[in-house]
Scaffold this motif. Sequence first.
Motif, PDB file in Angstrom:
ATOM      1  N   LEU A 269       1.103  -1.353  -0.097  1.00  0.00           N
ATOM      2  CA  LEU A 269       0.114  -0.033  -0.170  1.00  0.00           C
ATOM      3  C   LEU A 269       0.946   1.682   0.177  1.00  0.00           C
ATOM      4  CD1 LEU A 269      -2.294   1.958   0.240  1.00  0.00           C
ATOM      5  CD2 LEU A 269      -2.570   0.738   2.901  1.00  0.00           C
ATOM      6  N   LYS A 270       1.400   1.069   0.838  1.00  0.00           N
ATOM      7  CA  LYS A 270       2.931   2.568   1.075  1.00  0.00           C
ATOM      8  C   LYS A 270       3.738   2.828  -0.242  1.00  0.00           C
ATOM      9  CE  LYS A 270       5.818   5.062   3.825  1.00  0.00           C
ATOM     10  NZ  LYS A 270       6.390   4.898   5.561  1.00  0.00           N
ATOM     11  N   ALA A 271       3.543   1.805  -0.497  1.00  0.00           N
ATOM     12  CA  ALA A 271       4.830   1.339  -2.211  1.00  0.00           C
ATOM     13  C   ALA A 271       4.112   2.369  -2.855  1.00  0.00           C
ATOM     14  CB  ALA A 271       5.147   0.302  -1.367  1.00  0.00           C
ATOM     15  N   PHE A 272       3.119   1.826  -2.942  1.00  0.00           N
ATOM     16  CA  PHE A 272       2.371   2.394  -4.140  1.00  0.00           C
ATOM     17  C   PHE A 272       1.541   3.299  -3.894  1.00  0.00           C
ATOM     18  CE2 PHE A 272       1.270  -2.430  -5.437  1.00  0.00           C
ATOM     19  CZ  PHE A 272       1.997  -2.072  -6.865  1.00  0.00           C
ATOM     20  N   LYS A 273       1.832   4.288  -3.147  1.00  0.00           N
ATOM     21  CA  LYS A 273       0.846   5.331  -2.975  1.00  0.00           C
ATOM     22  C   LYS A 273       2.591   5.988  -2.857  1.00  0.00           C
ATOM     23  CE  LYS A 273      -3.888   4.899  -0.856  1.00  0.00           C
ATOM     24  NZ  LYS A 273      -3.964   5.262   0.538  1.00  0.00           N
ATOM     25  N   GLU A 274       3.399   6.299  -2.402  1.00  0.00           N
ATOM     26  CA  GLU A 274       3.948   6.862  -1.720  1.00  0.00           C
ATOM     27  C   GLU A 274       5.641   7.081  -2.139  1.00  0.00           C
ATOM     28  OE1 GLU A 274       4.643   7.996   2.155  1.00  0.00           O
ATOM     29  OE2 GLU A 274       2.952   7.086   2.924  1.00  0.00           O
ATOM     30  N   ILE A 275       5.927   5.901  -2.938  1.00  0.00           N
ATOM     31  CA  ILE A 275       7.639   5.666  -3.485  1.00  0.00           C
ATOM     32  C   ILE A 275       6.789   5.415  -4.900  1.00  0.00           C
ATOM     33  CG2 ILE A 275       8.971   4.356  -3.262  1.00  0.00           C
ATOM     34  CD1 ILE A 275       8.025   3.132  -0.047  1.00  0.00           C
ATOM     35  N   HIS A 276       5.896   5.034  -5.487  1.00  0.00           N
ATOM     36  CA  HIS A 276       6.100   4.346  -7.148  1.00  0.00           C
ATOM     37  C   HIS A 276       6.798   3.816  -6.951  1.00  0.00           C
ATOM     38  CE1 HIS A 276       3.578   9.229  -6.740  1.00  0.00           C
ATOM     39  NE2 HIS A 276       4.500   9.136  -6.354  1.00  0.00           N
ATOM     40  N   CYS A 277       6.654   2.859  -6.597  1.00  0.00           N
ATOM     41  CA  CYS A 277       7.847   1.234  -7.459  1.00  0.00           C
ATOM     42  C   CYS A 277       6.720   1.275  -8.484  1.00  0.00           C
ATOM     43  CB  CYS A 277       7.398   1.105  -6.435  1.00  0.00           C
ATOM     44  SG  CYS A 277       5.991  -0.541  -6.096  1.00  0.00           S
ATOM     45  N   TYR A 278       7.227   0.339  -9.477  1.00  0.00           N
ATOM     46  CA  TYR A 278       6.656  -0.167 -10.398  1.00  0.00           C
ATOM     47  C   TYR A 278       6.244  -1.862 -10.099  1.00  0.00           C
ATOM     48  CZ  TYR A 278       6.963  -2.126 -14.763  1.00  0.00           C
ATOM     49  OH  TYR A 278       6.671  -2.704 -16.357  1.00  0.00           O
ATOM     50  N   ASP A 279       7.326  -2.747  -9.661  1.00  0.00           N
ATOM     51  CA  ASP A 279       6.237  -3.763  -9.220  1.00  0.00           C
ATOM     52  C   ASP A 279       6.788  -4.240  -7.902  1.00  0.00           C
ATOM     53  OD1 ASP A 279       5.326  -6.349 -10.109  1.00  0.00           O
ATOM     54  OD2 ASP A 279       5.049  -5.835 -11.809  1.00  0.00           O
ATOM     55  N   TYR A 280       6.006  -6.332  -7.680  1.00  0.00           N
ATOM     56  CA  TYR A 280       6.845  -6.794  -6.876  1.00  0.00           C
ATOM     57  C   TYR A 280       6.795  -7.755  -7.078  1.00  0.00           C
ATOM     58  CZ  TYR A 280       1.655  -7.676  -6.006  1.00  0.00           C
ATOM     59  OH  TYR A 280       0.880  -7.916  -6.594  1.00  0.00           O
ATOM     60  N   ILE A 281       7.712  -8.698  -6.541  1.00  0.00           N
ATOM     61  CA  ILE A 281       8.555  -9.695  -6.141  1.00  0.00           C
ATOM     62  C   ILE A 281       7.570 -10.427  -5.094  1.00  0.00           C
ATOM     63  CG2 ILE A 281      10.052 -11.548  -6.816  1.00  0.00           C
ATOM     64  CD1 ILE A 281      11.799  -8.966  -8.277  1.00  0.00           C
ATOM     65  N   LEU A 282       7.410 -11.539  -4.962  1.00  0.00           N
ATOM     66  CA  LEU A 282       7.174 -12.798  -3.849  1.00  0.00           C
ATOM     67  C   LEU A 282       7.612 -13.553  -3.271  1.00  0.00           C
ATOM     68  CD1 LEU A 282       2.617 -12.485  -4.621  1.00  0.00           C
ATOM     69  CD2 LEU A 282       3.653 -10.804  -2.938  1.00  0.00           C
ATOM     70  N   LYS A 283       7.520 -13.507  -2.394  1.00  0.00           N
ATOM     71  CA  LYS A 283       8.647 -15.008  -2.286  1.00  0.00           C
ATOM     72  C   LYS A 283       7.527 -15.677  -1.551  1.00  0.00           C
ATOM     73  CE  LYS A 283      12.078 -12.534   0.523  1.00  0.00           C
ATOM     74  NZ  LYS A 283      12.722 -12.253   1.501  1.00  0.00           N
ATOM     75  N   PRO A 284       7.927 -17.276  -2.139  1.00  0.00           N
ATOM     76  CA  PRO A 284       9.398 -17.695  -2.710  1.00  0.00           C
ATOM     77  C   PRO A 284       8.980 -17.252  -3.933  1.00  0.00           C
ATOM     78  CG  PRO A 284       7.932 -19.893  -2.574  1.00  0.00           C
ATOM     79  CD  PRO A 284       6.388 -18.127  -1.774  1.00  0.00           C
ATOM     80  N   TYR A 285      10.466 -16.878  -4.703  1.00  0.00           N
ATOM     81  CA  TYR A 285      10.731 -15.958  -6.133  1.00  0.00           C
ATOM     82  C   TYR A 285      10.318 -17.448  -7.034  1.00  0.00           C
ATOM     83  CZ  TYR A 285      14.295 -13.437  -3.227  1.00  0.00           C
ATOM     84  OH  TYR A 285      14.157 -12.653  -2.600  1.00  0.00           O
ATOM     85  N   GLU A 286       9.132 -16.999  -7.747  1.00  0.00           N
ATOM     86  CA  GLU A 286       9.334 -17.861  -9.055  1.00  0.00           C
ATOM     87  C   GLU A 286       9.435 -17.439 -10.545  1.00  0.00           C
ATOM     88  OE1 GLU A 286       6.884 -20.322  -9.748  1.00  0.00           O
ATOM     89  OE2 GLU A 286       5.851 -20.091  -7.941  1.00  0.00           O
ATOM     90  N   LYS A 287      10.621 -17.697 -10.869  1.00  0.00           N
ATOM     91  CA  LYS A 287      12.029 -17.793 -11.925  1.00  0.00           C
ATOM     92  C   LYS A 287      10.958 -16.993 -12.894  1.00  0.00           C
ATOM     93  CE  LYS A 287      15.652 -20.161 -14.522  1.00  0.00           C
ATOM     94  NZ  LYS A 287      16.163 -21.433 -15.232  1.00  0.00           N
TER      95      LYS A 287
END
Length: 242
Positions: A91-109
Amino acid sequence: MRNILIVEDDKSQREVLKKMLQEVDEGLNIYEASNKIEAINIYSNVSIDIFCIDVHLGDSSGIDLALDIRKIKRYEFSWMVFITTNVQYMLKAFKEIHCYDYILKPYEKEDIVNLTKKLISSAYMGNAVANERKSTVFEIRKGINVKIYVDEIIFIETNIRICTIHTKKRKYEIKGLSLKSAVELINHKGIIQCHKSFAVNIDEVRKVEGISSKVYEIYFEDYQEKAFLGYKFKNIFMERFI
């Protein structure tokens, strides 16, 4: 040559992600940091193109680190991807930081490879600000908004009261949004309705095949799922497609 900084306090997780990134392009310069201090030392001395930051960094916050990075002029619009185990933290990342995307753990290659290829391609890295790229912000969950670029949309479908936006990155499900409302929000001539439950990005359509006298299947470039073309939308659609 692109420089990527991974900020992840778990060494094994960091090594897994680094290995996946190296398989995308051996020419990538991948820097590693296990905490905020190490990260500051790296991005202060090396020009970083893409930041991959874990939301939780042991005794510090990855989101706070990202906010500090955004205060630096040269990183004001740099690509930023967060690593997390729970999308609620975005939430905070999208609203305040303008991140492009996110990666969920565990990683999917497959997810890592596809996302990284897009970020390092000249089309995406040429202008991180993306001022000329048309985008729309959707509320995917209460309080969580995501910016979706029109040129990343493949097609949109609605089923009951769920609208699914298929993009080149991933699928986004939005409850209570009608197809008509989604198309109106996007407001782009390239997104056209082709069925009572489908709208497509006409630039992504590869071919159309009839499965009955009134229904046709729509196939896309580099995407396995299909959309449908209804008879009453056929003439307008084919005028744009041909």
